[in-house]
Design a protein around this motif. Structure first.
Motif, PDB file in Angstrom:
ATOM      1  N   VAL A  45      -7.174  35.852  27.295  1.00  0.00           N
ATOM      2  CA  VAL A  45      -5.893  36.503  27.558  1.00  0.00           C
ATOM      3  C   VAL A  45      -5.881  37.104  28.961  1.00  0.00           C
ATOM      4  N   ALA A  46      -7.003  37.690  29.374  1.00  0.00           N
ATOM      5  CA  ALA A  46      -7.090  38.245  30.727  1.00  0.00           C
ATOM      6  C   ALA A  46      -6.909  37.148  31.771  1.00  0.00           C
ATOM      7  N   ALA A  47      -7.566  36.013  31.571  1.00  0.00           N
ATOM      8  CA  ALA A  47      -7.457  34.901  32.521  1.00  0.00           C
ATOM      9  C   ALA A  47      -6.024  34.379  32.582  1.00  0.00           C
ATOM     10  N   LEU A  48      -5.387  34.246  31.435  1.00  0.00           N
ATOM     11  CA  LEU A  48      -3.993  33.805  31.398  1.00  0.00           C
ATOM     12  C   LEU A  48      -3.088  34.789  32.131  1.00  0.00           C
ATOM     13  N   ALA A  49      -3.310  36.082  31.902  1.00  0.00           N
ATOM     14  CA  ALA A  49      -2.466  37.103  32.504  1.00  0.00           C
ATOM     15  C   ALA A  49      -2.607  37.119  34.023  1.00  0.00           C
ATOM     16  N   TRP A 137       2.942  49.640  31.371  1.00  0.00           N
ATOM     17  CA  TRP A 137       2.323  48.313  31.357  1.00  0.00           C
ATOM     18  C   TRP A 137       2.519  47.724  29.965  1.00  0.00           C
ATOM     19  N   MET A 138       2.986  46.504  29.860  1.00  0.00           N
ATOM     20  CA  MET A 138       3.150  45.877  28.547  1.00  0.00           C
ATOM     21  C   MET A 138       1.783  45.565  27.949  1.00  0.00           C
ATOM     22  N   LEU A 139       1.600  45.931  26.689  1.00  0.00           N
ATOM     23  CA  LEU A 139       0.322  45.700  26.016  1.00  0.00           C
ATOM     24  C   LEU A 139       0.259  44.296  25.435  1.00  0.00           C
ATOM     25  N   MET A 140      -0.808  43.585  25.759  1.00  0.00           N
ATOM     26  CA  MET A 140      -1.069  42.264  25.215  1.00  0.00           C
ATOM     27  C   MET A 140      -1.998  42.375  24.000  1.00  0.00           C
ATOM     28  N   ALA A 141      -1.600  41.820  22.866  1.00  0.00           N
ATOM     29  CA  ALA A 141      -2.511  41.676  21.720  1.00  0.00           C
ATOM     30  C   ALA A 141      -3.360  40.427  21.957  1.00  0.00           C
ATOM     31  N   THR A 142      -4.617  40.463  21.546  1.00  0.00           N
ATOM     32  CA  THR A 142      -5.529  39.365  21.895  1.00  0.00           C
ATOM     33  C   THR A 142      -5.979  38.537  20.696  1.00  0.00           C
ATOM     34  N   GLY A 143      -5.342  38.709  19.541  1.00  0.00           N
ATOM     35  CA  GLY A 143      -5.754  37.956  18.358  1.00  0.00           C
ATOM     36  C   GLY A 143      -5.380  36.486  18.423  1.00  0.00           C
ATOM     37  N   ASN A 144      -6.154  35.662  17.715  1.00  0.00           N
ATOM     38  CA  ASN A 144      -5.910  34.224  17.668  1.00  0.00           C
ATOM     39  C   ASN A 144      -5.342  33.820  16.306  1.00  0.00           C
ATOM     40  N   TYR A 156      -2.005  48.075  13.207  1.00  0.00           N
ATOM     41  CA  TYR A 156      -1.975  49.275  14.044  1.00  0.00           C
ATOM     42  C   TYR A 156      -3.306  49.482  14.780  1.00  0.00           C
ATOM     43  N   GLY A 157      -4.096  48.422  14.844  1.00  0.00           N
ATOM     44  CA  GLY A 157      -5.341  48.449  15.600  1.00  0.00           C
ATOM     45  C   GLY A 157      -5.324  47.332  16.612  1.00  0.00           C
ATOM     46  N   ASP A 158      -6.125  46.270  16.365  1.00  0.00           N
ATOM     47  CA  ASP A 158      -6.141  45.148  17.311  1.00  0.00           C
ATOM     48  C   ASP A 158      -4.861  44.325  17.251  1.00  0.00           C
ATOM     49  N   PRO A 165      -0.328  36.407  23.166  1.00  0.00           N
ATOM     50  CA  PRO A 165      -0.230  35.127  23.880  1.00  0.00           C
ATOM     51  C   PRO A 165      -0.981  33.972  23.227  1.00  0.00           C
ATOM     52  N   ILE A 166      -2.122  34.254  22.565  1.00  0.00           N
ATOM     53  CA  ILE A 166      -2.934  33.147  22.026  1.00  0.00           C
ATOM     54  C   ILE A 166      -2.877  33.064  20.503  1.00  0.00           C
TER      55      ILE A 166
END
Length: 280
Positions: A45-49, A137-144, A156-158, A165-166
């Motif tokens: 997600v960091a690389a995509l962002a 800053w918009m928060l990105m969730a990183t779950g697949n 309400y956590g991850d 995005p993924i």
């Protein structure tokens, strides 16, 4: 190996980066923030962002707990350095200790269990939302998609975030896209150790995802048959995978439907995405 057919990763990357850019900008944001765990999902997600928005607009937060491995920090730091993004470190041990002390009278006589693990995830969610609010800053969730389908995620956590995005990529696909990205870059922008380590939320000593889930190649093969191929549960038969394993995954999917109803919007790259789609 997973039986999921390979995607055109260049096209997928383009869909995800353009979708992220449009979603962030159309909602009036310029920057995004995400938690960096040292794992593959947050790395991708960091690389995509960074690709979508530029490195100066992406901010990572490392939130080590008493059970975080040294690699979760060093791998995150190396990733951030490779991508050129800003990072912050907010240890959560003091906050976790405060929660446990406050809850101790009510929980007296009860064994430690997933409750305490989820408190860690929810502390991290509060921290990330605080960065989002303070700096806009918009928060990105990183779950697949694998985690979302199986319910291996904490409400309400991850799962916190304005965009996931993924969330339409299975875990095995996350690794494939990350390898494609490194090949495109011609270097290990996503460090090799992130590929090599066993996936883990590090919510208890020695934890790995496979303590709770089948191996991801097995899990993803079952999920693909159920979701992408739309096979009735009774008709799913996969070579080398016992029927009881298939039934276990089906039960996980059934029991976690309520979580998916509260998932962040996602960027669809397949035919059958869970959750709310962001139309591009």
């Amino acid at each position: 190996m997973s039986s999921i057919p390979a995607k055109d990763w260049k096209t997928v990357w383009g869909l995800l980066t353009s979708g992220m850019y449009e979603h962030v900008r159309k909602n009036g944001f310029t920057d995004v923030v995400l938690g960096l765990s040292g794992g593959m999902d947050s790395a991708l997600v960091a690389a995509l962002a960074v690709d979508a928005l530029g490195k100066e607009h992406v901010h990572g937060v490392m939130m080590p707990s008493p059970w975080s491995s040294e690699g979760s920090i060093t791998d995150s730091e190396l990733l951030a350095a490779n991508l050129g993004m800003e990072t912050f470190t907010v240890p959560i041990a003091p906050m976790l200790d405060a929660f446990e002390k406050a809850l101790a009278p009510a929980f007296a006589g009860k064994e430690r269990d997933v409750t305490e693990e989820n408190i860690q995830a929810r502390i991290r969610g509060v921290i990330l939302m605080s960065f989002s609010n303070k700096f806009r800053w918009m928060l990105m969730a990183t779950g697949n998609k694998s985690e979302l389908a199986a319910g291996y995620c904490t409400m309400y956590g991850d799962m916190c975030g304005s965009l996931a995005p993924i969330a339409d990529l299975y875990k095995t696909e996350v690794y494939q896209l990350a390898r494609w990205f490194n090949e495109r870059e011609g270097r290990l922008s996503i460090p090799q150790n992130i590929f090599d380590k066993a996936p883990s939320a590090e919510l208890r000593p020695g934890q790995t995802d496979q303590d709770s889930l089948p191996a991801y190649d097995v899990l993803d093969s079952i999920l693909h048959a159920l979701i992408e191929e739309s096979k009735p549960a009774v008709d799913i038969e996969l070579p080398g995978i016992p029927r009881e394993q298939i039934e276990r995954v089906l039960e996980l999917v059934r029991r976690s439907a309520f979580k998916r109803l509260q998932a962040a919007p996602l960027l669809p790259v397949g035919k059958h995405a869970f959750g709310i789609h962001v139309h591009m």
